[in-house]
Design an enzyme around this catalytic site. Structure first.
Site, PDB file in Angstrom:
ATOM      1  N   GLN A   1      -4.540   2.468  14.929  1.00  6.02           N
ATOM      2  CA  GLN A   1      -3.428   2.980  14.116  1.00  6.02           C
ATOM      3  C   GLN A   1      -2.615   4.038  14.865  1.00  6.02           C
ATOM      4  OE1 GLN A   1      -4.760   4.525  10.338  1.00  6.02           O
ATOM      5  NE2 GLN A   1      -2.800   5.451   9.825  1.00  6.02           N
TER       6      GLN A   1
ATOM      7  N   GLU B   1      -9.322   4.005  -2.353  1.00  2.10           N
ATOM      8  CA  GLU B   1      -8.093   3.790  -3.121  1.00  2.10           C
ATOM      9  C   GLU B   1      -8.428   3.092  -4.437  1.00  2.10           C
ATOM     10  OE1 GLU B   1      -4.610   2.292  -1.186  1.00  2.10           O
ATOM     11  OE2 GLU B   1      -5.322   2.768   0.833  1.00  2.10           O
TER      12      GLU B   1
ATOM     13  N   GLU C   1     -10.783   3.757   3.431  1.00  2.00           N
ATOM     14  CA  GLU C   1      -9.827   4.500   2.613  1.00  2.00           C
ATOM     15  C   GLU C   1     -10.170   4.261   1.158  1.00  2.00           C
ATOM     16  OE1 GLU C   1      -5.859   5.266   5.218  1.00  2.00           O
ATOM     17  OE2 GLU C   1      -5.884   3.410   4.069  1.00  2.00           O
TER      18      GLU C   1
ATOM     19  N   LYS D   1      -4.743  -2.021   9.887  1.00  2.00           N
ATOM     20  CA  LYS D   1      -5.098  -2.137   8.475  1.00  2.00           C
ATOM     21  C   LYS D   1      -5.022  -3.566   7.962  1.00  2.00           C
ATOM     22  CE  LYS D   1      -3.642   2.557   7.561  1.00  2.00           C
ATOM     23  NZ  LYS D   1      -4.631   3.164   6.648  1.00  2.00           N
TER      24      LYS D   1
ATOM     25  N   ASP E   1      -9.434   0.266   1.707  1.00  2.00           N
ATOM     26  CA  ASP E   1      -8.448  -0.195   2.693  1.00  2.00           C
ATOM     27  C   ASP E   1      -8.963   0.184   4.088  1.00  2.00           C
ATOM     28  OD1 ASP E   1      -6.091  -1.202   3.743  1.00  2.00           O
ATOM     29  OD2 ASP E   1      -4.983   0.660   3.435  1.00  2.00           O
TER      30      ASP E   1
ATOM     31  N   ARG F   1      -8.661   3.775  13.036  1.00  2.00           N
ATOM     32  CA  ARG F   1      -7.799   4.942  13.314  1.00  2.00           C
ATOM     33  C   ARG F   1      -7.275   4.989  14.746  1.00  2.00           C
ATOM     34  NH1 ARG F   1      -6.258   5.884   8.356  1.00  2.00           N
ATOM     35  NH2 ARG F   1      -8.023   6.325   6.996  1.00  2.00           N
TER      36      ARG F   1
ATOM     37  N   ASP G   1       0.849  -1.195   0.000  1.00  5.18           N
ATOM     38  CA  ASP G   1       0.000   0.000   0.000  1.00  5.18           C
ATOM     39  C   ASP G   1       0.882   1.242   0.000  1.00  5.18           C
ATOM     40  OD1 ASP G   1      -2.351   1.435   0.005  1.00  5.18           O
ATOM     41  OD2 ASP G   1      -2.575   1.379   2.185  1.00  5.18           O
TER      42      ASP G   1
ATOM     43  N   THR H   1      -9.122  -5.735   3.449  1.00  6.09           N
ATOM     44  CA  THR H   1      -8.923  -4.799   2.343  1.00  6.09           C
ATOM     45  C   THR H   1      -9.792  -5.317   1.220  1.00  6.09           C
ATOM     46  OG1 THR H   1      -6.631  -4.426   3.027  1.00  6.09           O
ATOM     47  CG2 THR H   1      -7.219  -3.754   0.797  1.00  6.09           C
TER      48      THR H   1
ATOM     49  N   GLU I   1     -10.519  12.282   7.460  1.00  3.20           N
ATOM     50  CA  GLU I   1     -10.339  13.622   6.899  1.00  3.20           C
ATOM     51  C   GLU I   1     -11.671  14.350   6.726  1.00  3.20           C
ATOM     52  OE1 GLU I   1      -7.988  11.309   3.846  1.00  3.20           O
ATOM     53  OE2 GLU I   1      -7.297  13.356   3.445  1.00  3.20           O
TER      54      GLU I   1
ATOM     55  N   HIS J   1      -3.966  13.874   1.052  1.00  2.00           N
ATOM     56  CA  HIS J   1      -4.197  12.928   2.154  1.00  2.00           C
ATOM     57  C   HIS J   1      -3.035  12.970   3.149  1.00  2.00           C
ATOM     58  CE1 HIS J   1      -5.239   9.281   4.351  1.00  2.00           C
ATOM     59  NE2 HIS J   1      -4.062   8.757   4.058  1.00  2.00           N
TER      60      HIS J   1
HETATM   61  O1  LIG Z   1       0.229   9.477   8.044  1.00  2.00           O
HETATM   62  C1  LIG Z   1       0.109   8.412   8.647  1.00  2.00           C
HETATM   63  O2  LIG Z   1       0.590   8.213   9.767  1.00  2.00           O
HETATM   64  C2  LIG Z   1      -0.633   7.284   8.040  1.00  2.00           C
HETATM   65  C3  LIG Z   1      -1.577   7.449   7.145  1.00  2.00           C
HETATM   66  C4  LIG Z   1      -2.304   6.303   6.582  1.00  2.00           C
HETATM   67  O3  LIG Z   1      -3.311   5.834   7.107  1.00  2.00           O
HETATM   68  C5  LIG Z   1      -1.628   5.736   5.413  1.00  2.00           C
HETATM   69  C6  LIG Z   1      -2.062   4.590   4.586  1.00  2.00           C
HETATM   70  O4  LIG Z   1      -2.659   3.526   4.847  1.00  2.00           O
HETATM   71  C7  LIG Z   1      -1.659   4.808   3.193  1.00  2.00           C
HETATM   72  C8  LIG Z   1      -2.719   5.489   2.424  1.00  2.00           C
HETATM   73  O5  LIG Z   1      -3.777   4.874   2.239  1.00  2.00           O
HETATM   74  O6  LIG Z   1      -2.515   6.621   1.944  1.00  2.00           O
HETATM   75 CA   LIG Z   2      -4.239   2.713   2.775  1.00  2.00          CA
HETATM   76 MG   LIG Z   3      -6.220  -2.821   4.711  1.00  2.00          MG
END
Ligand SMILES: O=C(O)/C=C/C(=O)CC(=O)CC(=O)O
Ligand SMILES: [Ca+2]
Ligand SMILES: [Mg+2]
Length: 425
Positions: free
Chosen positions: A248, A209, A207, A261, A241, A245, A134, A265, A372, A141
């Site tokens: 994460q 994508e 997400e 994550k 995806d 959060r 990914d 997916t 976002e 973003h």
């Molecule tokens: O900036 C971060 O700490 C992470 C951001 C994301 O969630 C990134 C990711 O999975 C990649 C994406 O989909 O852009």
């Molecule tokens: Ca992603």
């Molecule tokens: Mg995923």
């Protein structure tokens, strides 16, 4: 005639807003109640053309050495034949589906066998995904997440404009559209709490994508040059995806996302070939600073591909479109991603899946995640039929769709959808 020619039409009826006119011909894997064996098909209007049936009838031969590549449970054996074979099959399928081609049109028994109503068919994962990577290639973003998770004054980390940042994801949890997505349990820590706690994620997110599928791999130790990279790409799919959060934010330092994550997916079932997307190629955003030579691309790097996300709570008749954006906003291209991925000598293989990264645009309603769109839950979204959302609730169904708009026709991707089910108690 070229299979992309806008004047082509099929004897199979195709509505003007269908994603699958004769100019598209995306590949997928399906089965039916009458024949439960998964096999390869091509989407045309609201039908699926069964390529295994055509192969069996002697009307389609993709493999010069006579092997059967369509009565298979994934596209991998067909993809492995190489780009000349993909192109020959696309040309042959286009010929067989044309309004003025009698072979299939005038053979009712074959038509009944080979043209399956899509509504009654089951979609399977189109490829066997060996590895899933990914990327993180949307500048908007990365700027938004950097502002929320780190420092709004230095939202983009110092490497971001110099290389397509990415991580190695989990191929085992890549699922096809329609597969339910269970809310993950995990470890989280509120910024104000002293200790972490365990339980269902309370910030389950999407997400938006796309992803490309590797069509020709590279040997270990032999990088793919950026100007050859597109020849290694079979096609593209839509991808969600799913991301937790809260998990994460606590776990990601310093190695990146892990459990946040890896639980699901989702990808769309129809793989749209780069050949079908050719008329919709556009330049990507200007890149400043200029990338290092191994990442410099001269061709049109992007695709004018409209993307939308809709959210429908359990029991609601109506979905709310929460995001409208376009693939062309993406800063780093697919060719640059693949060149960068392999520059170390890392090998890739047929069926590998490479996510674009969340695709956000410049407008507030073009952000590709709820994180976002609601600014980490601070500005909930109003939903059609009442209610609001910060993050996903159990029963919510999320559907991503995408298409390139031609003059009177669409080259579409169909959709990738998934419904959230409750966490294990
Ligand atoms: O900036 C971060 O700490 C992470 C951001 C994301 O969630 C990134 C990711 O999975 C990649 C994406 O989909 O852009
Ligand atoms: Ca992603
Ligand atoms: Mg995923």
């Amino acid at each position: 005639m070229h299979p992309n020619d806008p004047i082509l039409r099929s004897f199979v009826e195709v509505a003007p807003d269908s994603h699958f006119p004769i100019q598209n011909l995306p590949f997928g894997v399906f089965s039916t109640d009458a024949d439960r064996a998964p096999r390869v098909g091509v989407a045309i209007g609201d039908r699926i053309l069964d390529l295994a049936a055509l192969e069996e009838a002697g009307l389609l031969a993709a493999d010069p050495s006579g092997g059967r590549v369509f009565a298979r449970r994934s596209l991998n054996p067909f993809i492995a034949l190489g780009r000349d074979a993909w192109r020959q099959v696309r040309v042959r399928v286009s010929e067989l589906l044309r309004h003025d081609s009698p072979i299939l049109r005038d053979d009712p028994a074959l038509r009944a066998r080979a043209l399956v109503p899509m509504a009654g068919a089951r979609a399977h994962l189109p490829v066997e995904v060996g590895d899933y990577t990914d990327f993180y290639s949307s500048r908007e973003h990365a700027t938004n997440v950097g502002s929320m998770f780190r420092d709004p004054k230095n939202a983009l980390l110092p490497n971001w404009l110099h290389l397509p940042v990415g991580y190695n994801g989990r191929a085992s949890s890549v699922v096809v559209s329609g597969t339910p997505v269970r809310r993950p349990n995990g470890q989280t820590k509120e910024p104000t709490a002293d200790q972490p706690s365990f339980g269902p994620s309370r910030k389950l997110d999407i997400e938006l994508e796309t992803a490309f599928i590797v069509g020709r791999g590279n040997a270990l130790g032999e990088p793919i040059p950026v100007d050859e990279a597109e020849g290694h790409i079979f096609g593209m799919v839509l991808m969600n995806d799913w991301s937790a959060r809260d998990i994460q934010q606590w776990e990601y330092v310093p190695l990146g996302p892990f459990n946040a994550k890896s639980f699901a997916t989702s990808i769309s079932p129809w793989v749209v070939t780069l050949d079908a997307l050719e008329p919709f190629r556009v330049p990507g955003p200007p890149q400043d600073p200029e990338p290092l030579p191994y990442l410099r691309q001269v061709d049109k790097a992007s695709v004018d591909l409209h993307l939308e996300v809709a959210l429908r709570p359990d029991g609601n008749a109506d979905a709310t479109t929460v995001c409208r954006t376009n693939f062309r906003h993406l800063y780093w291209s697919m060719a640059q991603q693949l060149a960068h991925h392999t520059i170390s000598g890392c090998n890739t293989r047929v069926g590998d899946l490479m996510g674009s990264g969340t695709i956000s645009g410049p407008e507030p309603d073009s952000f590709g995640s709820l994180l976002e769109l609601t600014w980490n839950g601070r500005n909930p979204l109003a939903l059609a039929g009442g209610g609001e959302r910060s993050f996903l609730e159990d029963g919510d169904e999320v559907t991503i769709t995408g298409w390139c708009q031609g003059d009177g026709y669409r080259i579409g991707f169909g959709e990738v959808t998934g419904r959230v089910t409750p966490a294990l108690g």
